[in-house]
Scaffold this active site. Structure first.
Site, PDB file in Angstrom:
ATOM      1  N   GLY A 168      97.731  44.235   0.745  1.00  9.41           N
ATOM      2  CA  GLY A 168      98.940  44.920   0.317  1.00  9.41           C
ATOM      3  C   GLY A 168      98.640  46.253  -0.348  1.00  9.41           C
ATOM      4  CG  HIS A 217     119.358  46.148  35.656  1.00  8.99           C
ATOM      5  ND1 HIS A 217     118.738  45.032  35.127  1.00  8.99           N
ATOM      6  CD2 HIS A 217     119.146  46.097  37.005  1.00  8.99           C
ATOM      7  CE1 HIS A 217     118.178  44.345  36.112  1.00  8.99           C
ATOM      8  NE2 HIS A 217     118.406  44.962  37.265  1.00  8.99           N
ATOM      9  CB  CYS A 222     102.614  58.128   6.189  1.00 10.95           C
ATOM     10  SG  CYS A 222     103.388  57.887   7.803  1.00 10.95           S
ATOM     11  CB  ILE A 250      98.001  47.114   6.702  1.00  8.99           C
ATOM     12  CG1 ILE A 250      99.156  48.029   6.272  1.00  8.99           C
ATOM     13  CG2 ILE A 250      96.692  47.902   6.728  1.00  8.99           C
ATOM     14  CD1 ILE A 250      99.044  48.543   4.850  1.00  8.99           C
TER      15      ILE A 250
END
Length: 468
Positions: A276, A447, A45, A188
């Site tokens: 993957g 807002h 990571c 990815i």
């Protein structure tokens, strides 16, 4: 062989699961060691995954904005010039600062970092082989396996430096490829494909399935693909890659329809294989404690426990293969070891795609609810009607809230739009407390903010959206 000190817990792996487990152990007064074979902490990571990719995503987005959007905002600049070496340099600097930060946290919490490759040699024993070949053995009352995952290779497509690459290679290219072919339309592949498209590459994505981003709500995935196509990315869905041939001119891929049919050849300068990730369990010595993996390499667990005194967390076991899931696992497992309660609800782990626009979701998709026969209501609100998004010229996408038709309890929230990853946390909190769509609808949101799109979508569940 040197005999090291004994520990309450030894963690194998220094990624998000491993280093957080070590820190939590230190906080709870446990004597902890973390074994990491890289020269730096942080795992995939921090070193070659989440963090460096986000550095390039951010930089490439600003580069594209400067070239395409600044003039429309009244900001006149000469055409931006890409200094790829400098862009890679700032990425490396950021990663370095983060890894040093973990070293500091280890010292702060009295955690020992044992550098080398860890291997279980029996109950309560971890052998560490250092870079110079020297070995030592750590004794531990508890061993936590946190070795993470690695890119999954594609049969028939051999990796070759600079030509056929994995995600790590895509983070360190020294030049922008003219033509980049991405194999795999998952998170990815789309993130890294976005980086290089912004920097000038012609990007084609080849995907075996007939859709992109499996696991994402289909309604969102279709809109997401339209957005990426509009940006210049092209897709070949329902296609499988059967071979690759490299030459000095680049790479030739053999591609044929997944359902069968005539093959064709795609030519690219670089091919990124992003189909993957798979658990990293090679050489861990699992057999010495009676632990086996399944056929995909995952280690099954009973509330993180796999054998007496042996535990597993993160990508190497079941659940979403995400860094933040590993972090939650790490806290839970250490608290269990310390005699406390430890639990992770994998149904409430959010997913984020850090493209532009971003995609984020948590909970069930419409397809999952239909398959389970759960009656639900849906509220949807476009960012084209959101004041902040309109002012900022970032109107692509929408927010969608799914709620139980009877109880109004939130079952899933899906956002395609600006800063989606930051907004999904509100949905996670609401769902963790069993909140209803009406709860979000009646909570005052500031807002103008993008978060009002989630509020308006929640209002739409009961058909009282007011801004669209």
């Amino acid at each position: 062989m040197a005999e090291a000190a004994s520990y309450d817990v030894v963690i194998i792996g220094g990624g998000p699961g491993g280093y957080n487990a070590a820190i939590r152990a230190g906080q709870l007064g446990l004597k902890a060691a973390c074994v990491e074979m890289r020269d730096t902490l942080g795992g995939t990571c921090l070193n070659v995954g989440c963090m460096p990719s986000k550095a390039l995503l951010h930089a490439s987005e600003l580069y594209e904005m400067a070239g395409k959007q600044f003039a429309g905002l009244g900001i006149e600049v000469d055409g931006p010039r890409l200094n790829l070496a400098a862009m890679m340099g700032q990425k490396a600097d950021s990663v370095g600062a983060l890894t040093k930060g973990i070293e500091f946290l280890f010292k702060k919490n009295k955690v020992d970092w044992v550098k080398g490759r860890g291997r279980i040699t029996g109950p309560g024993k971890v052998e560490v082989t250092a870079a110079d070949g020297a070995t030592s053995t750590l004794s531990a009352s508890n061993i936590v396996i946190a070795t993470g995952s690695e890119p999954t290779p594609l049969p028939g497509v051999a990796f070759e430096d600079g030509k056929v690459i994995d995600s790590t290679g895509a983070l360190s290219l020294t030049a922008v490829p003219k033509r980049l072919i991405v194999i795999g339309a998952g998170i990815i592949g789309l993130e890294l494909g976005s980086v290089w498209r912004r920097l000038g590459a012609e990007v084609t994505v080849v995907e075996y399935l007939d859709r992109i981003t499996p696991g994402m709500d289909a309604d969102v995935a279709k809109a997401f693909q339209r957005a990426l196509t509009k940006q210049g990315m092209s897709f070949k869905l329902g296609s499988k890659v059967t071979g690759a041939k490299t030459s000095k001119d680049g790479v030739e891929l053999t591609v044929e329809p997944a359902a069968g049919g005539a093959a064709e050849t795609l030519k690219g300068d670089v091919v990124l294989v992003a189909i993957g990730r798979r658990p990293y369990t090679e050489g861990l010595g699992l057999e010495t404690v009676g632990v086996q993996t399944d056929k995909r390499g995952f280690i099954a667990n009973d509330h993180f426990k796999v054998a007496e005194g042996v535990w597993v967390i993160g990508d190497v076991t079941y659940g979403p293969m995400l860094a933040h899931k590993a972090e939650e696992d790490s806290v839970a497992v250490i608290e269990l070891i310390a005699g406390k309660a430890g639990h992770v609800d994998y149904d409430l782990v959010p997913s984020v795609v850090y493209t532009s626009p971003e995609v984020a979701w948590v909970g069930k998709t419409e397809e999952q609810l239909k398959e389970a026969g759960i009656a639900y209501k849906s509220g949807k609100f476009p960012f084209s009607a959101n004041s902040r998004a309109k002012i900022n010229h970032e109107t692509e996408g929408f927010a969608k809230v799914l709620a139980d038709a009877t109880t109004d309890r939130i079952l899933g929230v899906h956002i395609l739009g600006p800063q989606a990853g930051e907004m999904i946390g509100e949905a996670c909190v609401a769902m963790a407390f069993g909140g209803s769509a009406e709860d979000i609808a009646r909570i005052c949101h500031p807002h103008p903010t993008r978060s009002e799109a989630v509020k308006q979508a929640a209002m739409g569940v009961d058909n009282w959206t007011m801004q669209a």
